[in-house]
Design an enzyme around this catalytic site. Structure first.
Site, PDB file in Angstrom:
ATOM      1  N   CYS A 152       5.120   2.707  -6.213  1.00 20.68           N
ATOM      2  CA  CYS A 152       3.726   2.568  -5.777  1.00 20.68           C
ATOM      3  C   CYS A 152       3.295   3.756  -4.932  1.00 20.68           C
ATOM      4  O   CYS A 152       3.672   3.859  -3.749  1.00 20.68           O
ATOM      5  CB  CYS A 152       3.552   1.260  -4.998  1.00 20.68           C
ATOM      6  SG  CYS A 152       1.901   1.038  -4.314  1.00 20.68           S
ATOM      7  N   CYS A 155       1.086   2.861  -1.915  1.00 19.73           N
ATOM      8  CA  CYS A 155       1.834   2.204  -0.836  1.00 19.73           C
ATOM      9  C   CYS A 155       2.620   3.212  -0.013  1.00 19.73           C
ATOM     10  O   CYS A 155       2.640   3.147   1.220  1.00 19.73           O
ATOM     11  CB  CYS A 155       2.821   1.180  -1.406  1.00 19.73           C
ATOM     12  SG  CYS A 155       2.105  -0.058  -2.493  1.00 19.73           S
ATOM     13  N   ASP A 156       3.298   4.147  -0.692  1.00 21.65           N
ATOM     14  CA  ASP A 156       4.293   4.990  -0.021  1.00 21.65           C
ATOM     15  C   ASP A 156       3.994   6.482  -0.032  1.00 21.65           C
ATOM     16  O   ASP A 156       4.713   7.262   0.606  1.00 21.65           O
ATOM     17  CB  ASP A 156       5.664   4.762  -0.682  1.00 21.65           C
ATOM     18  CG  ASP A 156       6.102   3.305  -0.592  1.00 21.65           C
ATOM     19  OD1 ASP A 156       5.860   2.682   0.450  1.00 21.65           O
ATOM     20  OD2 ASP A 156       6.676   2.796  -1.575  1.00 21.65           O
TER      21      ASP A 156
END
Length: 331
Positions: A152, A155-156
């Site tokens: 992701c 997300c990261d």
């Protein structure tokens, strides 16, 4: 066993499940949606959902462009809309699905605690459980998951600003997330095992012309190396292996359908070779009363708009199925 009865049970609350919930509730059915994570599914992870119909450039109060809405924002609206029409949601995991006597029973993994039901029964079920990311199954992948290996970008990605980032894959997700990561770092390397992308042409062209993305076709990742964090990756190009420095690896190597509930037992449905549920054009599976929509269904073009459309079709035909069971079918 404490049970709750519903007219329509929907397992999974991604775009397919959320749309099915809205259409089922609007058909005056008692709809129960079970989702083990957060409503929205993988749409929650989409940075800019630019190809969703009607999701065009937005303006803020000062008239400045803020881009189309994100997948998270659209998923939140779909959830609220389904609830407004009367659908109920339960944050739980279905451990078993059975079919007997014209009804389905979904056994809940955490049921019976804090007054929650142990099972939900319904005459019709829509499987909207989606699919999860496929792993590369190479040395170092599991070791560094959450410590440099991710599925992701939104997300990261922020953890790797200005770092050297490898993206693995050649589909829409790989290209879309490579684009996102290229706004965080000028050193993004996208590798794909084939000689061309399978992503939509517009996405692929954007990646190929992005100066912050280096594309390496016919390349396979063989190993991820490091100690406390990733330091390098081992790649193979046309049979020759070499090592390259790396700070992060984002993997988009396809998906695995979440169809285990209907692989065996009394609710066993026909699956294709990949484990996806086979349906007809009404989204009906080989089990009467069991429908499927979205990424868990065989042969779909895996897009949010497609999942939403299939959810609507599944709910419409599930409502007709329930009417026939009750002798209330029109005509």
């Amino acid at each position: 066993m404490l049970k709750i009865d519903a007219d329509l049970l929907i397992i999974g609350a991604g775009p397919a499940g959320l749309t099915a919930a809205q259409y089922g509730a609007r058909a005056n059915l008692k709809v129960m949606v079970i989702e083990r994570l957060a409503p929205g599914g993988q749409a929650l992870l989409i940075d800019v959902l630019e190809n969703y119909p009607g999701n065009i450039e937005q303006k803020d109060a000062a008239g400045n462009s803020v881009g189309p809405r994100t997948g998270f924002e659209i998923a939140q609206d779909m959830h609220s809309q389904a609830e407004a029409f009367g659908a109920s949601f339960l944050n739980e995991t279905v451990s078993e699905l059975t079919a007997e006597g014209g009804a389905f029973t979904a056994v809940l993994a955490g049921g019976g605690k804090n007054g929650l039901p142990q099972a939900i029964t319904a005459p019709a079920v829509i499987m909207a459980t989606g699919a999860i990311h496929r792993n590369l199954d190479i040395p170092g992948e599991r070791q560094f998951l959450g410590r440099g290996v991710s599925h992701c970008a939104t997300c990261d990605g922020a953890f790797f600003r200005s770092k050297k980032i490898f993206v693995v894959g050649g589909g829409d997700a790989a290209c879309d997330d490579a684009q996102y990561l290229s706004r965080l770092s000028p050193r993004v390397v996208l590798i794909h095992r084939r000689d061309r992308f399978r992503a939509q042409k517009a996405l692929a062209e954007r990646v190929l012309h992005n100066p912050n993305i280096e594309v390496r076709f016919n390349t396979i990742m063989k190993e991820i190396k490091g100690e406390q964090k990733i330091s390098s990756v081992v790649l193979e190009h046309e049979g020759k292996s070499y090592e390259d420095a790396a700070d992060a690896v984002f993997v988009f190597a396809g998906t695995v359908p979440q169809s285990s509930l209907v692989r065996e037992g009394s609710a066993q449905a026909a699956l294709d070779e990949g484990g996806y549920i086979i349906t007809d054009q009404k989204m009906a599976s080989s089990v009467p009363g069991l429908f499927a929509a979205g990424d868990v269904r065989s042969g779909t073009f895996r897009q949010v708009v497609v999942a939403a459309g299939e959810g609507a079709v599944a709910a419409h035909n599930a409502a007709e199925y329930i009417d026939r069971l009750r002798g209330a079918a029109y005509g």
